[in-house]
Every structure is written in C-alpha cells, then in structure tokens.
Design an enzyme around this catalytic site. Structure first.
Site, mmCIF file in Angstrom:
data_model
loop_
_atom_site.group_PDB
_atom_site.id
_atom_site.type_symbol
_atom_site.label_atom_id
_atom_site.label_comp_id
_atom_site.label_asym_id
_atom_site.label_seq_id
_atom_site.Cartn_x
_atom_site.Cartn_y
_atom_site.Cartn_z
ATOM 1 N N GLU A 42 0.873 -1.216 -0.053
ATOM 2 C CA GLU A 42 -0.063 0.090 -0.103
ATOM 3 C C GLU A 42 0.742 1.155 0.097
ATOM 4 O O GLU A 42 1.711 1.499 0.934
ATOM 5 C CB GLU A 42 -0.935 0.053 1.289
ATOM 6 C CG GLU A 42 -1.402 1.209 1.436
ATOM 7 C CD GLU A 42 -2.241 1.310 2.847
ATOM 8 O OE1 GLU A 42 -2.697 2.718 3.259
ATOM 9 O OE2 GLU A 42 -2.274 0.554 3.596
ATOM 10 N N LYS A 137 -11.753 -1.831 6.625
ATOM 11 C CA LYS A 137 -10.527 -1.717 7.628
ATOM 12 C C LYS A 137 -11.039 -1.431 9.065
ATOM 13 O O LYS A 137 -11.315 -0.298 9.219
ATOM 14 C CB LYS A 137 -9.642 -0.813 6.815
ATOM 15 C CG LYS A 137 -8.085 -0.510 7.567
ATOM 16 C CD LYS A 137 -7.175 0.224 6.815
ATOM 17 C CE LYS A 137 -7.387 1.721 7.311
ATOM 18 N NZ LYS A 137 -6.340 2.541 6.690
#
Length: 218
Positions: A42, A137
């Site tokens: 990421e 998340k």
C-alpha cells in the site's frame, strides 16, 4: 481486480503500508519487502503534501513497472475521488482509507477496484459494508485489542475485516487467528525509515521475514 485483491489477501494475509518514504527510495523498499515474502503493498497519499496527487501515483507506477505482477500494489489514505482516480490510473488495484466516504467507495466500484474504507464501531463497520465496501479496515485495531475485535464482530461475523494500526510481529497471529480477520496491515513496524535512510534494505527484508515466516516457509 476486486476478486484479485480478495484472493491475494486470503493467501498472503499481510499488506505493508509505505508512508513518508522518499520517492527515489520506494522501489528499492518494495524490492526489499518482496525479498522478505511480502506480496501486497500500500502506497499512501500524504494529505499534507501539495504534490500528493502526483507523487503517490508516480510511486505506484514505478513499483508496478519494476515488480509487475509479483506485487499487488494499492493506494492508501485515499480520501477523495480525485485521489482514487489518480491512483487507479497509475495501476493501483485497491484503495484503502482511514474513514468511510461513500463517494470514494462508489468511485472504486466505478473504476473496478477493491475499496477498503476504515471503520471502528459496529455502526461504522455496518455502514461501510452496506455502502459497498469490498472489505472493511478496522482501524486503529491495536489501540483496542483482540478482545474488542471479538466483541464487535460477534454480531457482524459476515463482514470481512482487514485489521490495521498497532500490528507487530508479537501480536500478528493473535489478530490473524480471529475469524473475521482476513488480513492485517503493517506499516512502520516493518518499514523503518531509519533503515531506509541508511540504505539498509537487507534490514527491511529481515523485518519482513519476521512476519512472513509466521505464515509461510521461506
């Protein structure tokens, strides 16, 4: 690409977040992580940077050109539609955020990539899932601990989670063994800025292996 993200996460379980890494060091860092067994990366947007809309996509593109399909690259801290579009245009396969913004989730769906918005409370988790998130998340999970995750997910066991914030090599498996936790995100506990600044990429590889060896034989 949405299914590709889910499949990768189920297999590799760990996403490493690059935050605050100088652009000219991103590719070398990605290579070091790959050598340590990491397969999901990421690259975050720095919201305080005036050039974030160009810097992060450039880094995503550079890693993609270097590692290709060896590493599934996504964008992090995506808080606007413009950032989502720029990241996907550069090759991002998934978008993570610290919050749930319906417009970003809708943009991800339109662009054909996975969307993983951040949430913490049961209401936030349920709203993000109902709003079209590929996965939610749970952030910042480390501040609340596994007991909190168990309590929150008991009535929400149908919602897949990616835990992030405070994950380290000591508590890694404790979180990954939770039923709803498909994977976890790790940042500075692997990506030590001091090592990168010193050019010690083998040190980054070593740290990565402290995590991946708990899951795989390397």
């Amino acid at each position: 690409m949405i299914n590709e993200f889910v499949d990768y996460l189920k297999q590799y379980r760990i996403v490493v977040a690059l935050r605050g890494i100088e652009p000219d060091k991103v590719v070398a860092t990605a290579k070091a992580l790959y050598d340590g067994g990491i397969r999901m990366l990421e690259i975050t947007f720095n919201q305080s940077s005036a050039t974030a809309l160009t810097d992060t996509p450039a880094a995503i593109r550079a890693v993609g050109e270097c590692l290709g399909k060896k590493m599934l690259v996504g964008a992090g801290t995506v808080v606007s539609v413009a950032q989502a579009e720029a990241a996907v245009s550069a090759g991002a396969k998934y978008l993570l955020a610290p919050n749930f913004d319906p417009s970003v989730v809708k943009a991800a769906k339109r662009l054909g990539v996975a969307s993983i918005p951040g949430a913490l409370t049961p209401s936030e988790i349920a709203a993000a899932w109902k709003g079209g998130a590929t996965m939610v998340k749970l952030f910042p999970v480390g501040n609340f601990g596994p007991a909190y995750v168990k309590a929150v997910t008991a009535p929400l066991s149908h919602i897949p989670l990616l835990g992030m914030g405070g994950i380290n090599e000591q508590n890694l498996m404790e979180y990954l063994n939770l039923p709803s936790m498909v994977g976890v995100g790790v940042g500075s506990n692997i990506v030590k800025v001091s090592l990168i600044q010193a050019g010690d990429y083998s040190g980054i590889t070593k740290l990565a292996k402290n995590y991946t060896r708990q899951l795989f034989r390397l």
